[in-house]
Design a protein around this motif. Structure first.
Motif, mmCIF file in Angstrom:
data_model
loop_
_atom_site.group_PDB
_atom_site.id
_atom_site.type_symbol
_atom_site.label_atom_id
_atom_site.label_comp_id
_atom_site.label_asym_id
_atom_site.label_seq_id
_atom_site.Cartn_x
_atom_site.Cartn_y
_atom_site.Cartn_z
ATOM 1 N N VAL A 110 -6.371 -6.664 2.300
ATOM 2 C CA VAL A 110 -5.417 -6.657 1.194
ATOM 3 C C VAL A 110 -4.441 -7.799 1.409
ATOM 4 O O VAL A 110 -4.102 -8.153 2.543
ATOM 5 C CB VAL A 110 -4.661 -5.311 1.083
ATOM 6 N N SER B 174 -7.668 -6.034 -8.050
ATOM 7 C CA SER B 174 -6.218 -6.201 -7.921
ATOM 8 C C SER B 174 -5.453 -5.173 -8.734
ATOM 9 O O SER B 174 -5.962 -4.614 -9.713
ATOM 10 C CB SER B 174 -5.790 -7.612 -8.345
ATOM 11 N N GLU C 215 -11.210 1.797 -3.783
ATOM 12 C CA GLU C 215 -11.968 2.084 -2.568
ATOM 13 C C GLU C 215 -13.266 1.275 -2.502
ATOM 14 O O GLU C 215 -14.270 1.665 -3.092
ATOM 15 C CB GLU C 215 -12.304 3.571 -2.518
ATOM 16 N N PRO D 294 -8.023 2.675 0.592
ATOM 17 C CA PRO D 294 -6.633 2.234 0.436
ATOM 18 C C PRO D 294 -6.064 2.594 -0.933
ATOM 19 O O PRO D 294 -6.800 2.708 -1.921
ATOM 20 C CB PRO D 294 -6.728 0.719 0.585
ATOM 21 N N TRP E 6 -13.049 -6.539 4.903
ATOM 22 C CA TRP E 6 -12.290 -6.390 3.673
ATOM 23 C C TRP E 6 -10.811 -6.579 4.036
ATOM 24 O O TRP E 6 -10.458 -6.765 5.203
ATOM 25 C CB TRP E 6 -12.514 -5.011 3.024
ATOM 26 N N SER F 39 0.866 -1.180 0.000
ATOM 27 C CA SER F 39 0.000 0.000 0.000
ATOM 28 C C SER F 39 0.898 1.223 0.000
ATOM 29 O O SER F 39 2.029 1.173 0.506
ATOM 30 C CB SER F 39 -0.938 0.024 1.208
ATOM 31 N N PRO G 27 -3.666 0.635 -3.015
ATOM 32 C CA PRO G 27 -2.879 -0.584 -3.175
ATOM 33 C C PRO G 27 -1.684 -0.350 -4.096
ATOM 34 O O PRO G 27 -1.748 0.437 -5.044
ATOM 35 C CB PRO G 27 -3.871 -1.573 -3.786
ATOM 36 N N VAL H 219 -7.228 -6.391 -3.366
ATOM 37 C CA VAL H 219 -8.136 -5.782 -2.396
ATOM 38 C C VAL H 219 -9.410 -6.615 -2.412
ATOM 39 O O VAL H 219 -10.123 -6.641 -3.414
ATOM 40 C CB VAL H 219 -8.445 -4.315 -2.747
#
Length: 309
Positions: A305, A237, A275, A160, A303, A41, A162, A248
């Motif tokens: 990652v 992804s 998001e 996030p 959720w 991230s 990623p 994600v």
């Protein structure tokens, strides 16, 4: 001597093997996640506010509310215009609030905050977030409890950014588990209903679209698990040219995903936010996919990652 507290408050590190995450006291946000030294991230310095809402928890609504206005059972509500240049209320009420820590172990941290009755929000809520790192990556568990005496609609999202390790964002591909798009006007970034099915280059997002030259601040809907997904999760992804990167994942209630490509993320330049959201922009007015929470009831969803490839 007065302690110098960074803009994001205290920093809570959690570790499991090579997995390491940093969570902030202010906003209960994800400030960084890496495994064996590889970043999954985007991160930023603790002494500044999260750039582009990086890692933020967006509750009791994600994205924007037009003019900060909505109604609850016919009663007009007026939220503060936290995006004044576009005359919107944006990203909920807890981004700049210190959250209380109820648990912090080597691999877990749990924080909670109350949303009190205030102008624009007439029902008190208690929300918590649990971050856990383990051999699968980073998992996040949210709860929202209605402390009031009447039902209230709400939504929740997360923000996030990623990152596929050290690969440049323009050398990566974005894959979304979405089937529709909700266009927005360019001036205020508010939705222009109705939504439509993916078309043209948007369809490439289903299999992985190169991010080179792509600029998005767009809500995608119809996010759902693949029919053969063993855990029934929505999966997006970001991967590099070798297929290595980050996924994600989210519970099916996160049926929306906002994608935002930033050009000036600190230390990186180009970055992408993926998001997960339970509802689209301006849902407090449209009513689309809002969650109705009865008095005394608690809602929860997850959720996370994880590295892939």
């Amino acid at each position: 001597m007065t302690e110098n507290i960074p803009a994001t408050g205290r920093q809570f590190e959690i570790v499991h093997g090579g997995a390491h995450a940093v969570i902030t006291e202010v906003g209960a946000g994800l400030r960084g996640f890496h495994v064996d030294g590889v970043p999954y991230s985007e991160s930023y310095e603790a002494d500044r506010l999260p750039p582009g809402a990086a890692g933020a928890v967006l509750v009791p609504w994600p994205n924007r509310v037009a003019d900060g206005r909505w109604e609850l059972e016919g009663e007009p509500q007026q939220l503060a215009l936290t995006e004044p240049e576009r005359r919107n209320a944006i990203h909920g009420l807890l981004r700049h609030t210190p959250w209380a820590v109820s648990e912090h172990t080597d691999s877990t941290v749990v924080l909670h905050a109350m949303i009190p009755v205030q102008p624009g929000w007439p029902v008190p809520l208690l929300t918590s977030v649990e971050y856990v790192v383990d051999e699968n990556g980073l998992g996040v568990h949210h709860t929202v409890e209605n402390l009031g005496s009447r039902p209230v609609p709400f939504g929740l999202g997360v923000h996030p950014y990623p990152r596929a390790g050290n690969a440049a964002t323009d050398d990566c591909a974005l894959r979304l588990a979405a089937s529709s798009v909700l266009p927005a006007d360019e001036g205020r970034m508010l939705p222009v209903p109705p939504g439509r099915e993916l078309e043209g280059a948007e369809v490439e997002l289903l299999g992985g679209r190169s991010l080179r030259g792509v600029w998005l601040d767009t809500a995608f809907g119809g996010a759902r698990p693949a029919p053969d997904d063993p855990r029934g999760l929505v999966r997006h992804s970001v991967t590099d040219s070798t297929g290595h990167g980050v996924e994600v994942w989210a519970d099916p209630v996160f049926g929306w995903v906002q994608v935002y490509t930033a050009g000036d993320f600190p230390g990186r330049g180009r970055a992408v936010a993926v998001e997960p959201m339970t509802c689209p922009p301006d849902a407090l007015n449209s009513g689309t996919d809002l969650i109705r929470l009865e008095p005394g009831r608690t809602w929860s969803a997850r959720w996370g990652v994880r590295p892939v490839g």
